[in-house]
Design a protein around this motif. Structure first.
Motif, PDB file in Angstrom:
ATOM      1  N   GLY A  11      46.788  23.405  55.255  1.00 40.26           N
ATOM      2  CA  GLY A  11      45.532  24.166  55.570  1.00 40.26           C
ATOM      3  C   GLY A  11      45.729  25.700  55.493  1.00 40.26           C
ATOM      4  N   GLU A  12      46.618  26.222  54.724  1.00 43.17           N
ATOM      5  CA  GLU A  12      46.780  27.515  54.395  1.00 43.17           C
ATOM      6  C   GLU A  12      46.254  28.004  53.175  1.00 43.17           C
ATOM      7  OE1 GLU A  12      50.627  28.077  57.258  1.00 43.17           O
ATOM      8  OE2 GLU A  12      50.989  28.253  55.158  1.00 43.17           O
ATOM      9  N   GLY A  13      45.498  29.082  53.109  1.00 43.42           N
ATOM     10  CA  GLY A  13      45.001  29.437  51.581  1.00 43.42           C
ATOM     11  C   GLY A  13      46.123  30.139  50.809  1.00 43.42           C
ATOM     12  N   VAL A  14      45.971  29.971  49.542  1.00 41.73           N
ATOM     13  CA  VAL A  14      46.954  30.501  48.448  1.00 41.73           C
ATOM     14  C   VAL A  14      46.082  31.201  47.383  1.00 41.73           C
ATOM     15  CG1 VAL A  14      48.922  30.017  47.051  1.00 41.73           C
ATOM     16  CG2 VAL A  14      48.353  28.595  49.035  1.00 41.73           C
ATOM     17  N   VAL A  15      46.311  32.260  46.776  1.00 40.99           N
ATOM     18  CA  VAL A  15      45.583  32.693  45.837  1.00 40.99           C
ATOM     19  C   VAL A  15      46.766  33.541  45.004  1.00 40.99           C
ATOM     20  CG1 VAL A  15      45.403  35.063  46.682  1.00 40.99           C
ATOM     21  CG2 VAL A  15      44.272  34.336  44.512  1.00 40.99           C
ATOM     22  N   VAL A  16      46.895  33.101  43.467  1.00 39.26           N
ATOM     23  CA  VAL A  16      47.751  33.584  42.439  1.00 39.26           C
ATOM     24  C   VAL A  16      47.000  34.073  41.428  1.00 39.26           C
ATOM     25  CG1 VAL A  16      49.367  32.797  40.674  1.00 39.26           C
ATOM     26  CG2 VAL A  16      49.136  31.161  42.596  1.00 39.26           C
ATOM     27  N   VAL A  17      47.508  35.577  41.279  1.00 43.59           N
ATOM     28  CA  VAL A  17      46.813  36.526  40.401  1.00 43.59           C
ATOM     29  C   VAL A  17      47.641  36.892  39.152  1.00 43.59           C
ATOM     30  CG1 VAL A  17      45.242  37.209  41.859  1.00 43.59           C
ATOM     31  CG2 VAL A  17      47.343  38.520  41.703  1.00 43.59           C
ATOM     32  N   ASP A  18      47.340  37.205  37.964  1.00 42.42           N
ATOM     33  CA  ASP A  18      48.206  37.959  37.133  1.00 42.42           C
ATOM     34  C   ASP A  18      48.303  39.612  37.221  1.00 42.42           C
ATOM     35  OD1 ASP A  18      45.588  39.145  36.291  1.00 42.42           O
ATOM     36  OD2 ASP A  18      45.302  37.885  34.602  1.00 42.42           O
ATOM     37  N   ARG A  19      48.758  40.218  36.015  1.00 38.76           N
ATOM     38  CA  ARG A  19      49.042  41.632  36.504  1.00 38.76           C
ATOM     39  C   ARG A  19      47.778  42.435  36.548  1.00 38.76           C
ATOM     40  NH1 ARG A  19      52.396  43.046  31.243  1.00 38.76           N
ATOM     41  NH2 ARG A  19      53.475  40.970  31.665  1.00 38.76           N
ATOM     42  N   THR A  20      46.752  41.819  36.073  1.00 41.97           N
ATOM     43  CA  THR A  20      45.481  42.628  36.032  1.00 41.97           C
ATOM     44  C   THR A  20      44.576  42.409  37.288  1.00 41.97           C
ATOM     45  OG1 THR A  20      44.228  41.071  34.808  1.00 41.97           O
ATOM     46  CG2 THR A  20      45.340  42.819  33.606  1.00 41.97           C
ATOM     47  N   GLY A  21      45.179  41.511  38.006  1.00 42.44           N
ATOM     48  CA  GLY A  21      44.457  41.112  39.369  1.00 42.44           C
ATOM     49  C   GLY A  21      43.489  39.949  39.044  1.00 42.44           C
ATOM     50  N   THR A  22      43.485  39.347  37.957  1.00 41.52           N
ATOM     51  CA  THR A  22      42.682  38.219  37.791  1.00 41.52           C
ATOM     52  C   THR A  22      43.085  36.900  38.455  1.00 41.52           C
ATOM     53  OG1 THR A  22      41.890  39.443  35.572  1.00 41.52           O
ATOM     54  CG2 THR A  22      41.269  36.995  35.928  1.00 41.52           C
ATOM     55  N   THR A  23      42.493  36.220  39.210  1.00 41.64           N
ATOM     56  CA  THR A  23      42.878  35.102  39.718  1.00 41.64           C
ATOM     57  C   THR A  23      43.086  33.899  38.653  1.00 41.64           C
ATOM     58  OG1 THR A  23      41.284  35.484  41.634  1.00 41.64           O
ATOM     59  CG2 THR A  23      42.238  33.151  41.309  1.00 41.64           C
ATOM     60  N   ARG A  24      44.538  33.458  38.907  1.00 37.49           N
ATOM     61  CA  ARG A  24      44.620  32.487  37.808  1.00 37.49           C
ATOM     62  C   ARG A  24      44.576  30.993  38.785  1.00 37.49           C
ATOM     63  NH1 ARG A  24      50.640  33.936  35.562  1.00 37.49           N
ATOM     64  NH2 ARG A  24      50.181  31.926  34.733  1.00 37.49           N
ATOM     65  N   ALA A  25      44.629  30.967  40.101  1.00 36.89           N
ATOM     66  CA  ALA A  25      44.673  29.729  40.734  1.00 36.89           C
ATOM     67  C   ALA A  25      44.448  30.126  42.228  1.00 36.89           C
ATOM     68  CB  ALA A  25      45.995  28.917  40.674  1.00 36.89           C
ATOM     69  N   SER A  26      43.523  29.305  43.020  1.00 36.87           N
ATOM     70  CA  SER A  26      43.251  29.793  44.475  1.00 36.87           C
ATOM     71  C   SER A  26      42.829  28.405  45.007  1.00 36.87           C
ATOM     72  CB  SER A  26      42.180  30.809  44.388  1.00 36.87           C
ATOM     73  OG  SER A  26      40.954  30.358  43.941  1.00 36.87           O
ATOM     74  N   ALA A  27      43.107  28.643  46.395  1.00 31.61           N
ATOM     75  CA  ALA A  27      42.600  27.569  47.345  1.00 31.61           C
ATOM     76  C   ALA A  27      42.463  27.978  48.567  1.00 31.61           C
ATOM     77  CB  ALA A  27      43.291  26.309  47.039  1.00 31.61           C
ATOM     78  N   GLY A  28      41.316  28.032  49.073  1.00 34.59           N
ATOM     79  CA  GLY A  28      41.096  28.610  50.561  1.00 34.59           C
ATOM     80  C   GLY A  28      41.542  30.201  50.715  1.00 34.59           C
ATOM     81  N   LEU A  29      41.571  30.822  49.596  1.00 31.89           N
ATOM     82  CA  LEU A  29      41.656  32.355  49.559  1.00 31.89           C
ATOM     83  C   LEU A  29      41.209  32.917  48.555  1.00 31.89           C
ATOM     84  CD1 LEU A  29      43.053  34.539  51.796  1.00 31.89           C
ATOM     85  CD2 LEU A  29      45.078  34.326  50.390  1.00 31.89           C
ATOM     86  N   SER A  30      40.370  34.193  48.988  1.00 35.14           N
ATOM     87  CA  SER A  30      39.791  34.876  47.534  1.00 35.14           C
ATOM     88  C   SER A  30      40.502  36.227  47.549  1.00 35.14           C
ATOM     89  CB  SER A  30      38.247  35.014  47.964  1.00 35.14           C
ATOM     90  OG  SER A  30      37.778  35.918  47.002  1.00 35.14           O
ATOM     91  N   ALA A  31      40.770  36.693  46.293  1.00 37.24           N
ATOM     92  CA  ALA A  31      41.670  37.910  45.836  1.00 37.24           C
ATOM     93  C   ALA A  31      40.734  38.951  46.259  1.00 37.24           C
ATOM     94  CB  ALA A  31      41.987  37.809  44.262  1.00 37.24           C
ATOM     95  N   ARG A  32      39.329  38.849  46.366  1.00 44.70           N
ATOM     96  CA  ARG A  32      38.528  40.019  46.354  1.00 44.70           C
ATOM     97  C   ARG A  32      38.558  40.382  47.866  1.00 44.70           C
ATOM     98  NH1 ARG A  32      32.884  37.655  43.147  1.00 44.70           N
ATOM     99  NH2 ARG A  32      34.076  37.693  41.264  1.00 44.70           N
TER     100      ARG A  32
END
Length: 477
Positions: free
Chosen positions: A74-95
């Motif tokens: 039940g915990e959100g995860v986000v994975v971004v690249d070196r430019t900050g672009t989201t590569r994978a996410s679930a329950g959490l937004s990089a914005r």
């Protein structure tokens, strides 16, 4: 007073309990935070490894792993690249601003460090970040919004157990403190009551006009609990009253003895005149009456001497005596009496070349003391006994002794021979029973001490310890 003692004991118990429980609670919080941080850092490292191996994997595998983690924990995860672009996410937004700030830190190769302890009032979630890449090459970042709910519940549960134990210890300590404070103060309260009652009884018997000493108001009685100060005040007042009553008693004895001397002398004179015309049985009755008058006269004189000696403060003697000379003179004086009583005598004095032993005691007082001790030996040692008189320097004292090998006294009588009017159970010689009391009073008045012990192998031994006099002061006088 017991409430004050109880307050001190309870406060001390509370300090001890807090001193034990607070460090224990802090340790539990830090240990739970360490486990929480390690588990979430391990998860973030796992996703960072997956992202780092992405070219070797199918494109959807990282997203699936992130979604599974979100579904299970039940915990959100986000994975971004070196430019900050989201590569994978679930329950959490990089914005999200908070997530963007965490990503920025991770791209600068900064990992999450939670420095404070975990408490029941900590935030409900924290962001755990992990850079992607090795060494100085950072290819992206992993951010996990870790929930602290379970960890906070564990900490709250542990703290509740610690608080319950601390409260139980405090209650138990308080109960012990109540019993201990009452047990400690009860004798003091009872003593205060008895001293107050005793002082009231003393005041009723103290003659009017007696003056009590004025104590310094700044002394120790101004500090401490009120009950202790009250007890000290009452005790000081009672001591003053006893001192006043004792002084009045001594004055009464001295005045009475002094007032009786002239009437007794007049009666003796008239009896001597009356005896000139008596004969037969009347003359014998007259002789016995004179014996009793003489005995009464000795008692009156002894009481006067005793009252005068006891009225002196210890160490108030200003006289100086040559101990060896006085002992030699009194031994010669009593030699005939000792011989008539069937006793042998000896004297042990320091060598003639030794410096004279000067004691800080009046000569008349020392002569009277030696007469009392030698008279006691003559009257009570018994025929066949030997009597030794001696003196020697002993430390800061001049030791004088009179020892005999006579009948002695029982152990019970030995402790009482210096009491007024006490006569040993085995004694049948005449006397007032005041001799040793007078000797002790005179010796203590000079700042010395008198002790009575059993002789060896039999008999009685009396030791005097007198303070030495200053030879220079003696020469100047």
């Amino acid at each position: 007073m017991w409430r004050r003692v109880l307050l001190v004991l309870v406060a001390y118990s509370a300090i001890v309990v807090l001193g034990l429980s607070v460090p224990l609670a802090t340790t539990v919080s830090r240990e739970r935070l360490q486990r929480f941080t390690e588990s979430r850092t391990a998860a973030a490292t796992y996703f960072a490894d997956l992202a780092d191996r992405e070219p070797e994997l199918r494109g959807t595998e990282l997203q699936q792993a992130v979604e599974r983690y979100h579904d299970v924990y039940g915990e959100g995860v986000v994975v971004v690249d070196r430019t900050g672009t989201t590569r994978a996410s679930a329950g959490l937004s990089a914005r999200s601003p908070e997530v963007a700030a965490a990503v920025s830190e991770a791209l600068r190769n900064q990992r999450t460090r939670i420095s404070s302890g975990l408490t029941p009032w900590s935030p409900t979630s924290v962001l755990v970040t992990q850079p992607i890449g090795t060494g100085t090459q950072v290819d992206g970042a992993v951010v996990i919004a870790a929930s602290t709910a379970a960890a906070k519940r564990d900490v709250a549960r542990s703290w509740a157990v610690i608080a319950g134990g601390a409260l139980a210890m405090l209650v138990l300590g308080s109960l012990i403190a109540v019993a201990l404070s009452r047990w400690t103060v009860r004798p003091l309260t009872a003593l205060t009551t008895r001293v107050r009652a005793l002082r009231a009884a003393i005041v009723d018997h103290v003659p009017a006009g007696g003056e009590s000493r004025q104590h310094d108001p700044g002394d120790r009685r101004r500090s401490g609990p009120p009950e202790v100060r009250e007890l000290a005040r009452i005790f000081d007042a009672m001591a003053d009253d006893i001192e006043t009553a004792t002084a009045a008693q001594r004055r009464l004895v001295a005045d009475t003895a002094h007032a009786l001397r002239n009437p007794l002398a007049a009666v003796r004179f008239r009896l001597d005149t009356l005896g000139l015309g008596l004969s037969g049985r009347s003359l014998e009755s007259h002789r016995r009456t004179l014996v009793e008058i003489d005995r009464l006269d000795r008692i009156v004189e002894d009481l006067l001497v005793l009252a005068t000696a006891e009225s002196r403060p210890p160490g108030s003697s200003t006289g100086v005596s040559d101990v060896a000379a006085i002992l030699a003179e009194r031994h010669d004086f009593w030699a005939d009496a000792l011989e008539d009583a069937g006793m042998s005598s000896s004297i042990a004095l320091p060598a003639e070349s030794a410096r004279p032993m000067l004691a800080a005691v009046d000569e008349d007082d020392l002569v009277r003391v030696m007469d009392v001790l030698l008279s006691n030996a003559v009257n009570h040692a018994g025929a066949g006994a030997s009597v030794e008189v001696g003196c020697r320097p002993e430390g800061a004292r001049i030791r004088i002794w009179v020892a005999d090998t006579g009948r002695g006294v029982t152990d019970d009588d030995l402790r009482r021979v210096t009491e007024r009017f006490f006569r040993a159970s085995a004694g049948n010689a005449p006397g007032s029973g005041l001799g040793l009391s007078i000797a002790q009073a005179l010796v203590e008045g000079a700042g010395g001490e008198l002790s009575v012990s059993a002789g060896h192998p039999a008999g009685l031994r009396i030791d005097l310890g007198l303070p030495p006099a200053d030879p220079l002061a003696h020469n100047d006088s």
